[in-house]
Design an enzyme around this catalytic site. Sequence first.
Site, PDB file in Angstrom:
ATOM      1  N   ARG A  98       0.482  -1.244   0.193  1.00  4.47           N
ATOM      2  CA  ARG A  98      -0.482  -0.134  -0.061  1.00  4.47           C
ATOM      3  C   ARG A  98       0.810   1.039   0.417  1.00  4.47           C
ATOM      4  O   ARG A  98       0.989   2.119   0.337  1.00  4.47           O
ATOM      5  CB  ARG A  98      -1.129   0.141   1.269  1.00  4.47           C
ATOM      6  CG  ARG A  98      -2.109  -1.067   1.260  1.00  4.47           C
ATOM      7  CD  ARG A  98      -3.629  -0.727   0.690  1.00  4.47           C
ATOM      8  NE  ARG A  98      -4.884  -1.347   0.167  1.00  4.47           N
ATOM      9  CZ  ARG A  98      -5.257  -1.266   1.073  1.00  4.47           C
ATOM     10  NH1 ARG A  98      -5.018  -0.369   2.004  1.00  4.47           N
ATOM     11  NH2 ARG A  98      -6.301  -2.621   1.292  1.00  4.47           N
ATOM     12  N   ARG A 120      -3.803   6.810   0.439  1.00  7.41           N
ATOM     13  CA  ARG A 120      -3.172   8.044   0.886  1.00  7.41           C
ATOM     14  C   ARG A 120      -2.724   8.522   1.763  1.00  7.41           C
ATOM     15  O   ARG A 120      -2.630   9.212   2.175  1.00  7.41           O
ATOM     16  CB  ARG A 120      -4.460   7.760   1.325  1.00  7.41           C
ATOM     17  CG  ARG A 120      -5.872   7.135   0.662  1.00  7.41           C
ATOM     18  CD  ARG A 120      -7.482   6.386   0.991  1.00  7.41           C
ATOM     19  NE  ARG A 120      -6.813   5.417   1.796  1.00  7.41           N
ATOM     20  CZ  ARG A 120      -7.708   4.702   2.648  1.00  7.41           C
ATOM     21  NH1 ARG A 120      -9.228   5.211   2.606  1.00  7.41           N
ATOM     22  NH2 ARG A 120      -7.532   3.611   3.237  1.00  7.41           N
ATOM     23  N   ARG A 180      -6.797  11.720  -7.366  1.00  7.75           N
ATOM     24  CA  ARG A 180      -7.104  10.812  -6.832  1.00  7.75           C
ATOM     25  C   ARG A 180      -8.770  11.216  -7.022  1.00  7.75           C
ATOM     26  O   ARG A 180      -9.935  10.996  -7.056  1.00  7.75           O
ATOM     27  CB  ARG A 180      -6.893   9.904  -5.834  1.00  7.75           C
ATOM     28  CG  ARG A 180      -7.004   8.928  -6.089  1.00  7.75           C
ATOM     29  CD  ARG A 180      -7.765   7.652  -7.110  1.00  7.75           C
ATOM     30  NE  ARG A 180      -8.606   7.333  -6.679  1.00  7.75           N
ATOM     31  CZ  ARG A 180      -9.756   7.135  -5.690  1.00  7.75           C
ATOM     32  NH1 ARG A 180      -8.522   5.868  -5.030  1.00  7.75           N
ATOM     33  NH2 ARG A 180     -10.890   7.060  -5.074  1.00  7.75           N
ATOM     34  N   ASP A 214      -6.172  -2.944  -7.220  1.00  9.08           N
ATOM     35  CA  ASP A 214      -7.399  -3.543  -5.903  1.00  9.08           C
ATOM     36  C   ASP A 214      -7.580  -5.050  -6.796  1.00  9.08           C
ATOM     37  O   ASP A 214      -7.120  -5.537  -7.527  1.00  9.08           O
ATOM     38  CB  ASP A 214      -8.549  -2.978  -5.670  1.00  9.08           C
ATOM     39  CG  ASP A 214      -8.939  -3.236  -4.254  1.00  9.08           C
ATOM     40  OD1 ASP A 214      -8.316  -2.919  -3.022  1.00  9.08           O
ATOM     41  OD2 ASP A 214     -10.040  -4.384  -4.027  1.00  9.08           O
ATOM     42  N   TYR A 225     -15.318 -11.908  -0.033  1.00 11.21           N
ATOM     43  CA  TYR A 225     -15.957 -10.683   0.269  1.00 11.21           C
ATOM     44  C   TYR A 225     -17.022 -10.546  -0.759  1.00 11.21           C
ATOM     45  O   TYR A 225     -18.256 -10.517  -0.535  1.00 11.21           O
ATOM     46  CB  TYR A 225     -14.859  -9.467  -1.230  1.00 11.21           C
ATOM     47  CG  TYR A 225     -13.807  -8.991   0.183  1.00 11.21           C
ATOM     48  CD1 TYR A 225     -14.398  -8.011   0.834  1.00 11.21           C
ATOM     49  CD2 TYR A 225     -12.113  -9.225  -0.032  1.00 11.21           C
ATOM     50  CE1 TYR A 225     -13.595  -7.234   1.565  1.00 11.21           C
ATOM     51  CE2 TYR A 225     -11.266  -8.261   0.610  1.00 11.21           C
ATOM     52  CZ  TYR A 225     -11.441  -7.781   1.359  1.00 11.21           C
ATOM     53  OH  TYR A 225     -11.150  -7.247   2.317  1.00 11.21           O
TER      54      TYR A 225
HETATM   55  O1  CP3 Z   1       0.089   0.479  -2.399  1.00 15.96           O
HETATM   56  C1  CP3 Z   1      -0.219  -0.583  -3.343  1.00 15.96           C
HETATM   57  O2  CP3 Z   1      -0.193  -1.581  -2.603  1.00 15.96           O
HETATM   58  C2  CP3 Z   1      -0.716  -1.205  -4.468  1.00 15.96           C
HETATM   59  C3  CP3 Z   1      -2.208  -1.034  -4.887  1.00 15.96           C
HETATM   60  C4  CP3 Z   1      -3.527  -1.884  -3.840  1.00 15.96           C
HETATM   61  C5  CP3 Z   1      -4.892  -1.423  -3.489  1.00 15.96           C
HETATM   62  N1  CP3 Z   1      -5.155  -3.070  -3.058  1.00 15.96           N
HETATM   63  C6  CP3 Z   1      -5.145  -0.113  -3.888  1.00 15.96           C
HETATM   64  C7  CP3 Z   1      -5.879   0.248  -2.752  1.00 15.96           C
HETATM   65  C8  CP3 Z   1      -2.868  -3.192  -3.676  1.00 15.96           C
HETATM   66  C9  CP3 Z   1      -2.313  -4.097  -3.276  1.00 15.96           C
HETATM   67  C10 CP3 Z   1      -4.173  -3.989  -2.810  1.00 15.96           C
HETATM   68  C11 CP3 Z   1      -4.784  -5.256  -2.291  1.00 15.96           C
HETATM   69  C12 CP3 Z   1      -6.004  -5.263  -1.183  1.00 15.96           C
HETATM   70  N2  CP3 Z   1      -7.392  -4.345  -1.225  1.00 15.96           N
HETATM   71  C13 CP3 Z   1      -6.383  -6.232  -0.518  1.00 15.96           C
HETATM   72  C14 CP3 Z   1      -4.859  -7.033  -0.061  1.00 15.96           C
HETATM   73  C15 CP3 Z   1      -4.007  -6.368   0.752  1.00 15.96           C
HETATM   74  C16 CP3 Z   1      -4.072  -6.028   2.271  1.00 15.96           C
HETATM   75  O3  CP3 Z   1      -3.956  -4.613   2.033  1.00 15.96           O
HETATM   76  O4  CP3 Z   1      -4.092  -6.941   3.195  1.00 15.96           O
HETATM   77  C17 CP3 Z   1      -7.321  -6.127   0.171  1.00 15.96           C
HETATM   78  C18 CP3 Z   1      -7.985  -7.203   1.563  1.00 15.96           C
HETATM   79  C19 CP3 Z   1      -7.637  -5.908  -0.628  1.00 15.96           C
HETATM   80  C20 CP3 Z   1      -9.417  -4.695  -0.396  1.00 15.96           C
HETATM   81  C21 CP3 Z   1      -9.313  -3.100  -0.183  1.00 15.96           C
HETATM   82  N3  CP3 Z   1      -9.649  -2.450  -0.688  1.00 15.96           N
HETATM   83  C22 CP3 Z   1      -9.787  -2.758   1.354  1.00 15.96           C
HETATM   84  C23 CP3 Z   1      -9.994  -3.414   2.719  1.00 15.96           C
HETATM   85  C24 CP3 Z   1      -9.449  -1.558   0.524  1.00 15.96           C
HETATM   86  C25 CP3 Z   1      -9.506  -0.304   1.865  1.00 15.96           C
HETATM   87  C26 CP3 Z   1     -10.869   0.580   2.498  1.00 15.96           C
HETATM   88  C27 CP3 Z   1     -11.027   1.716   3.341  1.00 15.96           C
HETATM   89  O5  CP3 Z   1     -10.962   2.856   2.271  1.00 15.96           O
HETATM   90  O6  CP3 Z   1     -10.156   1.224   4.211  1.00 15.96           O
HETATM   91  C28 CP3 Z   1      -9.858  -1.174  -0.460  1.00 15.96           C
HETATM   92  C29 CP3 Z   1      -9.588  -0.213  -1.132  1.00 15.96           C
HETATM   93  C30 CP3 Z   1      -8.186   0.478  -1.387  1.00 15.96           C
HETATM   94  N4  CP3 Z   1      -7.632  -0.470  -2.426  1.00 15.96           N
HETATM   95  C31 CP3 Z   1      -7.686   1.940  -0.930  1.00 15.96           C
HETATM   96  C32 CP3 Z   1      -6.508   1.182  -2.256  1.00 15.96           C
HETATM   97  C33 CP3 Z   1      -5.242   3.192  -2.282  1.00 15.96           C
HETATM   98  C34 CP3 Z   1      -8.108   2.967  -0.572  1.00 15.96           C
HETATM   99  C35 CP3 Z   1      -9.118   3.462  -1.702  1.00 15.96           C
HETATM  100  C36 CP3 Z   1      -9.086   5.040  -1.733  1.00 15.96           C
HETATM  101  O7  CP3 Z   1      -8.082   5.498  -2.277  1.00 15.96           O
HETATM  102  O8  CP3 Z   1     -10.056   5.829  -2.382  1.00 15.96           O
END
Ligand code: CP3
Length: 368
Positions: A51, A55, A64, A100, A175
């Site tokens: 990640r 953010r 974004r 994602d 999910y």
């Molecule tokens: O920087 C990186 O690591 C690359 C991008 C990445 C994202 N999601 C971007 C993202 C990666 C590798 C993921 C994987 C992901 N997504 C996982 C596996 C990794 C982990 O954290 O365990 C999981 C479980 C998800 C599902 C998911 N997507 C969650 C739990 C969330 C967070 C929700 C929140 O807003 O708190 C997301 C959204 C997400 N994925 C964001 C980003 C940058 C935030 C969205 C935003 O910025 O509006």
Amino acid sequence: MSQPPGVGAWDAMTTTMEGSAARHERPAADSVFVRACRGLPVPYTPVWFMRQAGRSLPEYRKVRAGIPMLEACRRPDLVAEITLQPVRRHGVDAAILFSDIVVPVAAAGIDLDIEPGTGPVVAEPIRTEADLDRLRRLTPADVSYVDEAVRLLVPEMGAIPLIGFAGAPFTLASYLVEGGPSRTHAKTKAMMWGQPELWHALCGRLAEITLEFLRVQVAAGVSAVQLFDSWAGTLSDADYRRFVLPHSAHVLKGLRGAGVPRIHFGLGTAQLLTAMGEAGADVVGVDWRTPLDTATALVGPDRAVQGNLDPCVLFAPWPVVEREVRRVLAEGRAAPGHVFNLGHGVLPETDPEVLTRVVALVHEASAR
Ligand code: CP3
């Protein structure tokens, strides 16, 4: 071990890597990061952060603004820009593609969205055999924007490796069955134990989608792949081996011979590390609960490890951060290869300047 019914569901139809672009020379094939993944000698320990593109960066929030997450993932220019931001800012040794884990599932027909502050939310959860029909096979054309984004990035990145990724069958199934994030994974486990045939059919389909999604990224030029089984740590070793491992192994073994290291990550997996090592990855990702030397003894001497600074340590005073980084580096020396990372993703409130300092410290303190 006999294979459960869902494993290799669409095998006959999947393409092979042979003769494809998958074997072309990758500019980052001899990078410090790829060498560490393979357990080869390195001049210093490579570092990147799960990640890292997100953010915690003001420049991320700026690009974004007003663009929903899934839409951003489908715009190659934006994906390329966000993927590069942490490389420019922190000097990390690898970038992870901005996307994602639910992107390929949405591309394969599931109506879902990513809600800010919540995560993925599925309009109609998968609970019955009839529901499975909504999850079709993924074709490369379904995710052409991912292929395009990787092809934009690779030449621009030169010797810096790009990591492709996908969600593992268990985490994706959670999910889809729960309909959104869950603390207990109760409905998921109810299907696993109560309707094992449906469970294996679902995971079989998810494994094929994941494998195809990773193959698209490998063919487009990524230098490594990471399989995220973030929520597998909720299972016992016995249940993991029976209900999950065959499907994750199908994905990881399907990429054997693809020419890129495979990283396998989960959270809270102390009880699963031996099984996760057996699933077939080159590198096992470890969270902060298990010291890397203990993890190495569990995953076996022929695998590298990745991790495992507690993301919350980054909120502590710098001398504490420094002490913890040095401890992780020292424990990582027990493994044939170590890729420095956090034990899970960067928290949004993290000060990006601390991340930059950690990168410099890892490089300096591990120089040999
Ligand atoms: O920087 C990186 O690591 C690359 C991008 C990445 C994202 N999601 C971007 C993202 C990666 C590798 C993921 C994987 C992901 N997504 C996982 C596996 C990794 C982990 O954290 O365990 C999981 C479980 C998800 C599902 C998911 N997507 C969650 C739990 C969330 C967070 C929700 C929140 O807003 O708190 C997301 C959204 C997400 N994925 C964001 C980003 C940058 C935030 C969205 C935003 O910025 O509006």
